[in-house]
Motif scaffolding. Structure first.
Motif, PDB file in Angstrom:
ATOM      1  N   ARG A  30      69.496  59.888  21.068  1.00 17.90           N
ATOM      2  CA  ARG A  30      70.130  58.876  20.231  1.00 17.90           C
ATOM      3  C   ARG A  30      70.869  59.592  19.110  1.00 17.90           C
ATOM      4  O   ARG A  30      70.409  60.611  18.610  1.00 17.90           O
ATOM      5  CB  ARG A  30      69.092  57.911  19.646  1.00 17.90           C
ATOM      6  CG  ARG A  30      68.325  57.134  20.699  1.00 17.90           C
ATOM      7  CD  ARG A  30      67.117  56.402  20.113  1.00 17.90           C
ATOM      8  NE  ARG A  30      67.482  55.496  19.045  1.00 17.90           N
ATOM      9  CZ  ARG A  30      67.219  55.674  17.760  1.00 17.90           C
ATOM     10  NH1 ARG A  30      66.558  56.770  17.365  1.00 17.90           N
ATOM     11  NH2 ARG A  30      67.578  54.789  16.858  1.00 17.90           N
TER      12      ARG A  30
ATOM     13  N   THR B   6      66.843  56.803   9.970  1.00 17.60           N
ATOM     14  CA  THR B   6      68.277  56.865  10.273  1.00 17.60           C
ATOM     15  C   THR B   6      69.013  55.677   9.671  1.00 17.60           C
ATOM     16  O   THR B   6      70.192  55.798   9.307  1.00 17.60           O
ATOM     17  CB  THR B   6      68.536  56.949  11.788  1.00 17.60           C
ATOM     18  OG1 THR B   6      67.954  55.826  12.457  1.00 17.60           O
ATOM     19  CG2 THR B   6      67.943  58.225  12.361  1.00 17.60           C
ATOM     20  N   ASP B   7      68.332  54.546   9.522  1.00 22.33           N
ATOM     21  CA  ASP B   7      68.957  53.394   8.866  1.00 22.33           C
ATOM     22  C   ASP B   7      69.309  53.702   7.411  1.00 22.33           C
ATOM     23  O   ASP B   7      70.185  53.039   6.833  1.00 22.33           O
ATOM     24  CB  ASP B   7      68.015  52.180   8.904  1.00 22.33           C
ATOM     25  CG  ASP B   7      67.907  51.557  10.287  1.00 22.33           C
ATOM     26  OD1 ASP B   7      68.743  51.881  11.161  1.00 22.33           O
ATOM     27  OD2 ASP B   7      66.976  50.752  10.498  1.00 22.33           O
TER      28      ASP B   7
ATOM     29  N   GLY C 204      61.657  49.013  20.253  1.00 22.97           N
ATOM     30  CA  GLY C 204      61.881  50.452  20.341  1.00 22.97           C
ATOM     31  C   GLY C 204      60.911  51.206  21.222  1.00 22.97           C
ATOM     32  O   GLY C 204      60.841  52.437  21.161  1.00 22.97           O
TER      33      GLY C 204
ATOM     34  N   TRP D 255      62.120  57.735  14.351  1.00 23.50           N
ATOM     35  CA  TRP D 255      62.980  58.008  13.201  1.00 23.50           C
ATOM     36  C   TRP D 255      63.890  56.834  12.845  1.00 23.50           C
ATOM     37  O   TRP D 255      64.717  56.960  11.925  1.00 23.50           O
ATOM     38  CB  TRP D 255      63.847  59.232  13.488  1.00 23.50           C
ATOM     39  CG  TRP D 255      63.086  60.482  13.761  1.00 23.50           C
ATOM     40  CD1 TRP D 255      62.906  61.082  14.971  1.00 23.50           C
ATOM     41  CD2 TRP D 255      62.406  61.305  12.805  1.00 23.50           C
ATOM     42  NE1 TRP D 255      62.154  62.226  14.830  1.00 23.50           N
ATOM     43  CE2 TRP D 255      61.833  62.385  13.516  1.00 23.50           C
ATOM     44  CE3 TRP D 255      62.237  61.231  11.418  1.00 23.50           C
ATOM     45  CZ2 TRP D 255      61.100  63.390  12.873  1.00 23.50           C
ATOM     46  CZ3 TRP D 255      61.504  62.230  10.785  1.00 23.50           C
ATOM     47  CH2 TRP D 255      60.947  63.296  11.519  1.00 23.50           C
ATOM     48  N   SER D 256      63.779  55.713  13.536  1.00 29.54           N
ATOM     49  CA  SER D 256      64.758  54.636  13.374  1.00 29.54           C
ATOM     50  C   SER D 256      64.881  54.134  11.932  1.00 29.54           C
ATOM     51  O   SER D 256      65.992  53.879  11.452  1.00 29.54           O
ATOM     52  CB  SER D 256      64.410  53.468  14.302  1.00 29.54           C
ATOM     53  OG  SER D 256      64.571  53.834  15.648  1.00 29.54           O
ATOM     54  N   ASP D 257      63.763  53.995  11.242  1.00 34.61           N
ATOM     55  CA  ASP D 257      63.840  53.501   9.863  1.00 34.61           C
ATOM     56  C   ASP D 257      64.494  54.529   8.945  1.00 34.61           C
ATOM     57  O   ASP D 257      65.190  54.163   7.984  1.00 34.61           O
ATOM     58  CB  ASP D 257      62.454  53.134   9.342  1.00 34.61           C
ATOM     59  CG  ASP D 257      61.910  51.870   9.993  1.00 34.61           C
ATOM     60  OD1 ASP D 257      62.708  51.114  10.589  1.00 34.61           O
ATOM     61  OD2 ASP D 257      60.688  51.646   9.921  1.00 34.61           O
TER      62      ASP D 257
ATOM     63  N   GLU E   5      62.653  57.261  18.741  1.00 37.09           N
ATOM     64  CA  GLU E   5      62.694  55.992  18.007  1.00 37.09           C
ATOM     65  C   GLU E   5      61.848  56.013  16.747  1.00 37.09           C
ATOM     66  O   GLU E   5      62.030  55.169  15.870  1.00 37.09           O
ATOM     67  CB  GLU E   5      62.226  54.849  18.903  1.00 37.09           C
ATOM     68  CG  GLU E   5      63.351  54.073  19.565  1.00 37.09           C
ATOM     69  CD  GLU E   5      63.782  54.710  20.876  1.00 37.09           C
ATOM     70  OE1 GLU E   5      64.746  54.256  21.474  1.00 37.09           O
ATOM     71  OE2 GLU E   5      63.129  55.694  21.283  1.00 37.09           O
TER      72      GLU E   5
END
Length: 242
Positions: A7, A33-34, A154, A29-31, A27
């Motif tokens: 990603r 990367t936001d 996720g 790391w999603s918060d 996933e």
């Protein structure tokens, strides 16, 4: 070359290369990367995790080699959690790496702990009757119980159908990577290295990190998966290298 699920987002250099811990996927790391805004970032599933292919055998060096092509020679800051932090240190000498930030890396290993990890690596993956059970095992292995919604979107790459059942995609043979040899990696790292931990991380103490680097960072109130608990706490660690 290992087939990797990756990603990515953002456009502004340097690239932030995010390497997750054992059992997790990109996933996690999603918060974070936001919160990176326009900054370029890459979050792979490491080999044997999520949607990335397994390796014939696992070592820290082999996993690092498999993801080395994601290092942008024009400028890369590596952030690695636990297992991923060790992979980041193996990549520290690659052209373009500006710094490595290692979060929650377990430093001290007993013979019993290494033997237990080797035993886990020798066990076949467990197949569960339902997807929900497989998701729960994934979250438990990754240390994300209570931090990630098991019904969230996720987790599709974290589990897979296996015959009439479901299993986590994580290859348990990766448990067998052995002791990371952190002192040697730090001694040869040609770029700045920041070691950080959540204040309440039971896997690594402040004293362990202080014996290896000057000025290790304690993140107040957080545990082993500090990046999932409070991703904003990592932003000040990144600022000097962006």
């Amino acid at each position: 070359m290992t087939d990797l699920r990756v990603r990515a987002g953002g456009t502004e250099p340097p690239v932030v290369l995010l390497l997750h811990g054992l059992g997790a996927t990109g996933e996690v790391w999603s918060d974070l990367t936001d919160l990176l805004g326009p900054a370029a970032w890459i979050a792979p599933d490491l080999p044997g995790h999520g949607g990335s292919a397994a390796l014939p055998a696992y070592s820290f060096a082999a996993v690092a080699e498999a993801v080395a092509g994601l290092v942008d020679p024009r400028g890369t800051v590596i952030v690695g959690h636990s297992f991923g932090g060790v992979i980041g240190l193996h990549l520290a000498g690659r052209p373009g790496v500006r710094a490595v930030i290692g979060l929650g890396i377990k430093v001290a290993w007993t013979a019993d702990e290494l033997a237990k990890a080797a035993a886990l690596a020798a066990r076949p993956a467990t197949v569960f009757e339902t997807r929900d059970e497989a998701v729960r095992r994934h979250l438990r292995v990754a240390g994300l119980d209570g931090l990630v919604d098991p019904a969230g979107p996720g987790l599709d790459a974290a589990v897979v159908r296996d015959g009439d059942g479901w299993r986590p995609t994580f290859d348990p043979r990766a448990f067998g990577v052995g002791e990371p040899g952190l002192a040697g990696l730090l001694a040869t790292a040609p770029v700045p290295v920041v070691l950080a931990r959540g204040e309440h991380d039971p896997m690594v103490s402040a004293a362990h990190l202080a014996a290896l680097v000057p000025g290790p960072v304690d993140l107040p109130g957080l545990g082993h998966n500090a990046h999932a608990e409070d991703p904003a706490a990592l932003l000040p660690l990144l600022t000097p290298y962006r």
